[in-house]
Design an enzyme around this catalytic site. Structure first.
Site, PDB file in Angstrom:
ATOM      1  N   HIS A 129       0.813  -1.220   0.000  1.00 58.04           N
ATOM      2  CA  HIS A 129       0.000   0.000   0.000  1.00 58.04           C
ATOM      3  C   HIS A 129       0.842   1.264   0.000  1.00 58.04           C
ATOM      4  CE1 HIS A 129       0.233  -0.002   4.551  1.00 58.04           C
ATOM      5  NE2 HIS A 129       0.262   1.290   4.334  1.00 58.04           N
ATOM      6  N   ASP A 146      -4.806  -7.327   2.292  1.00 54.10           N
ATOM      7  CA  ASP A 146      -4.288  -8.683   2.163  1.00 54.10           C
ATOM      8  C   ASP A 146      -3.147  -8.689   1.138  1.00 54.10           C
ATOM      9  OD1 ASP A 146      -4.101 -11.362   2.766  1.00 54.10           O
ATOM     10  OD2 ASP A 146      -5.885 -11.960   1.614  1.00 54.10           O
ATOM     11  N   GLN A 148       0.882   5.743  11.538  1.00 53.47           N
ATOM     12  CA  GLN A 148       1.045   6.267  10.194  1.00 53.47           C
ATOM     13  C   GLN A 148       2.485   6.742   9.987  1.00 53.47           C
ATOM     14  OE1 GLN A 148      -1.820   7.533  12.012  1.00 53.47           O
ATOM     15  NE2 GLN A 148      -3.041   5.936  11.078  1.00 53.47           N
ATOM     16  N   GLY A 149       3.045   6.380   8.841  1.00 53.45           N
ATOM     17  CA  GLY A 149       4.441   6.694   8.560  1.00 53.45           C
ATOM     18  C   GLY A 149       5.367   5.537   8.863  1.00 53.45           C
ATOM     19  N   ASP A 150       4.899   4.541   9.621  1.00 48.06           N
ATOM     20  CA  ASP A 150       5.692   3.344   9.909  1.00 48.06           C
ATOM     21  C   ASP A 150       5.427   2.224   8.908  1.00 48.06           C
ATOM     22  OD1 ASP A 150       6.930   4.345  12.258  1.00 48.06           O
ATOM     23  OD2 ASP A 150       5.097   3.952  13.383  1.00 48.06           O
ATOM     24  N   SER A 151       4.354   2.352   8.114  1.00 46.89           N
ATOM     25  CA  SER A 151       3.994   1.319   7.134  1.00 46.89           C
ATOM     26  C   SER A 151       5.204   0.857   6.343  1.00 46.89           C
ATOM     27  CB  SER A 151       2.969   1.873   6.143  1.00 46.89           C
ATOM     28  OG  SER A 151       1.667   1.747   6.616  1.00 46.89           O
TER      29      SER A 151
END
Length: 255
Positions: A72, A116, A207-210
């Site tokens: 993503h 997924d 958010q930002g760690d994805s």
């Protein structure tokens, strides 16, 4: 370039799921939820994935020419040349090595509506390994972590859901929770997902760690993916499960 990503994020938000990337260019200054300052020398596999010089996600070094992140983070991008990675620095905006992303291998089964198969391998310009720059090994396929095993999560993500993000690398440790607990919390967990967190909340990726690493026993066991809020009681963080045979095979094939 992030128009499609934003649409998929809005769909996810309507279901209470929050992707943990930064699809826009915010002003950044905060940290992982409940974490502390970290030294890249202790987490040499950590990368900052950047778009036009702006941090959007984390990633992990697999080899001098390969990295892995969440699908993503790059979903909807028009071309790989929009991206770079920063290696070997505790700061997302300075120091270390900058490497261009040459090609993106997004898992073909990635589903933006529920995250997924949330994995992508990046072909990058060759990194020079040394202090603060090294590869991380993959968790072996079909190997299960025991419930309670601590995962080390790191990145430049936000202090709270919707908050500001870190300039200095942050690290936090969170235990694995059972699949049953995670399924009860979300009702949409697939075999490609695993969960870490505290029942009472307080510590988590955000958010930002994805795309960044979840490491246990010196192996990459998870990739930061999504969750309901950040560090919320009863809602652990959800990670792409590296030991899942389909995820593991895809990463290995593109290494």
């Amino acid at each position: 370039m992030f128009r499609i990503l934003l649409i998929s994020a809005l769909v996810a938000l309507s279901m209470g799921a929050v992707p943990r990337g930064l699809p826009i260019r915010p002003m950044l200054d905060g940290r992982i939820v409940g974490g502390e300052d970290a030294d890249i020398k202790d987490l040499p596999y950590q990368l900052s994935l950047q778009s036009d010089g702006w941090h959007i996600c984390g990633a992990s070094i697999l080899s001098p020419t390969r990295a892995v992140t969440a699908a993503h983070c790059i979903y909807g991008a028009s071309e790989s040349t929009e991206f770079t990675v920063r290696a070997g620095s505790s700061f997302r905006g300075s120091g270390g090595q900058i490497s261009k992303v040459l090609r993106i291998y997004q898992h073909p089964a990635y589903n933006p509506s529920n995250f997924d198969y949330d994995v992508a391998v990046l072909a990058i310009e060759e990194l020079t390994f040394g202090t603060g720059v090294a590869a991380i090994s993959l968790h072996k396929p079909n190997e299960e972590l025991a419930v309670g095993t601590e995962g080390t999560i790191s990145g430049w993500g936000t202090l709270s859901s919707g908050g500001s993000a870190a300039d200095h690398l942050q690290v936090v440790k969170v235990p694995k929770v059972s699949d049953d607990y995670c399924q009860a919390a979300y009702g949409s967990i697939t075999p490609r997902m695993t969960c870490h967190g505290y029942e009472e909340g307080g510590k988590d990726s955000c958010q930002g760690d994805s795309g960044g690493p979840n490491v246990a026993n010196n192996e990459l066991v998870g990739i930061v993916s999504w969750g309901r809020g950040c560090a919320s009681a009863g809602y652990p963080g959800v990670y792409t499960k590296v030991a899942d045979p389909e995820i593991n095979e895809y990463i290995t094939y593109h290494m």
